[in-house]
Design an enzyme around this catalytic site. Sequence first.
Site, PDB file in Angstrom:
ATOM      1  N   SER A  44      11.410  21.696   8.679  1.00 24.85           N
ATOM      2  CA  SER A  44      10.625  20.525   9.051  1.00 24.85           C
ATOM      3  C   SER A  44       9.787  20.915  10.256  1.00 24.85           C
ATOM      4  O   SER A  44      10.040  21.940  10.884  1.00 24.85           O
ATOM      5  CB  SER A  44      11.531  19.353   9.422  1.00 24.85           C
ATOM      6  OG  SER A  44      12.168  19.624  10.663  1.00 24.85           O
ATOM      7  N   LYS A  45       8.820  20.068  10.538  1.00 24.17           N
ATOM      8  CA  LYS A  45       7.981  20.349  11.696  1.00 24.17           C
ATOM      9  C   LYS A  45       8.850  20.410  12.946  1.00 24.17           C
ATOM     10  O   LYS A  45       8.714  21.297  13.774  1.00 24.17           O
ATOM     11  CB  LYS A  45       6.934  19.240  11.834  1.00 24.17           C
ATOM     12  CG  LYS A  45       5.846  19.577  12.809  1.00 24.17           C
ATOM     13  CD  LYS A  45       4.728  18.562  12.749  1.00 24.17           C
ATOM     14  CE  LYS A  45       3.501  19.093  13.449  1.00 24.17           C
ATOM     15  NZ  LYS A  45       2.334  18.245  13.248  1.00 24.17           N
ATOM     16  N   ARG A  46       9.776  19.445  13.008  1.00 27.35           N
ATOM     17  CA  ARG A  46      10.612  19.383  14.206  1.00 27.35           C
ATOM     18  C   ARG A  46      11.503  20.608  14.365  1.00 27.35           C
ATOM     19  O   ARG A  46      11.762  21.057  15.473  1.00 27.35           O
ATOM     20  CB  ARG A  46      11.464  18.110  14.195  1.00 27.35           C
ATOM     21  CG  ARG A  46      11.019  17.148  15.279  1.00 27.35           C
ATOM     22  CD  ARG A  46      11.983  16.040  15.456  1.00 27.35           C
ATOM     23  NE  ARG A  46      12.405  15.533  14.135  1.00 27.35           N
ATOM     24  CZ  ARG A  46      13.479  14.806  13.928  1.00 27.35           C
ATOM     25  NH1 ARG A  46      14.243  14.492  14.929  1.00 27.35           N
ATOM     26  NH2 ARG A  46      13.803  14.379  12.727  1.00 27.35           N
TER      27      ARG A  46
END
Length: 467
Positions: free
Chosen positions: A246-248
């Site tokens: 994920s981006k996070r």
Amino acid sequence: MTPNAFRTRFAPSPTGYIHLGNIRSALYPWAFARHHGGTFILRIEDTDTERSTDEAVQVILESMDWMGLDYDEGPYYQMQRMSRYREVMQTLVDAGHVYPCYMRQDELDTLRDRQMAAGEKPRYDGRWRPEPGRILPPIPEGVKPVLRFRTPLLGVVSWDDKVKGPVEFRNDELDDLVIARPDGTPTYNFCVVVDDIDMAITHVIRGDDHVNNTPRQIHIFRALGAQPPTYAHLPTVLNEQGEKLSKRSGAKSVLQYREEGYLPDAMVNYLARLGWSHGNDEVFSREQFVAWFDLDHLGRSAAQFDGEKLKWLNGQAIRAMAPEALADATRPFLDRMGLVVQGVRLEDAVVLVRERASTLVEVAGLCAMFYAPPEPAPELVAQHLSPAATVALSDLRARLAALDPWDKPAISAALKETLVAQGLKMPQLAMPLRLLVTGRLQTPSVDAVLALFPRDTVLSRLDPPQP
Ligand code: GLU
């Protein structure tokens, strides 16, 4: 149905960037359609108007284009299909598959709190669901209803997932889903089903974060009198730390790999293996992948991203490219460095350096020695240009000036003559020579490097320093 009537789709929501896990959800349906001579469709699921952006749509289109995932239909945009959804919604209303629910948010919250306190799963309790003999609450004033789908109360819903095998949900675990908001706009699961029906999708290949939506979608298919498609839910892709991509969690966007000098074919090769296999084959072309791809060899467990392996595959792909193609792929990276290709053919330069490179950035970095003036660090010059080396270089310069032809064997012979004449070992000559001609101490074999340069360039770089 004949295989060439197979229709698949990629249905991204344009709410941010797309990472490798997302694009893999495009690659597999694409490959399945291409393998069968079917149709691959791009559908942009942009009904979340707060989170969807045009920039994110552009990133999706650009990422697919870069990866070479061409689509035969679309992009369709869900926001442009609202009137169609309303029309289909009306058929569900008319057939009694949906009912208005007037529950207010605060009532839902109270119900939820009560269920949570009792250790139950929060769910709608069906209080507005009309049943024979049941008296519904009085319709409150000023509340606009949502429409809820009437899920069967008994029995199960199941499908034979191409990845997970048989999957079954009990209907009493599914509450009555909201499929239209108070303003009449349709909700996510309903739009997906209308689209999958209208676009005649035969195989839904998507991430397994949608497994919980599938029983609900199957019910909507049936209510609309349609046959649900075949489903294949792809396991998650984990990052190197074992977290979901994920981006996070730091996953790079697909286009970032382009910037870093990865080749689309290597990306396809890598992602193909990240959740699917063809025996022990690790390195294969896009054409082989399409020829081999099937739904029977999809992996069942989560796949873990391995950046080193991707890089290794990229290096393999770089080494397998035709010189012209590799030169073309490298050119933008040289442009980015402000370098102009002149004097040395780029096709020759890339072939010479590619053994040492795993990305186009690295290829360009190595080729830069042919296109940028050498700027050897003074301390290196002091270290390597001993008096003996200086004499040897001037000996070599004279031999090179007279060479005919100017090619690698002749240069190699001249180097050996100088070594013999000066009583030196190769590194004692090759290091200062590299340094003066290329500004670097590490290059491919020095005779091959010199042979690519125009002779005048080499001679001028070996000129004795002007006082
Ligand atoms: N729009 C969904 C997503 O981006 C995909 C829906 C689907 O493939 O059915 O996760």
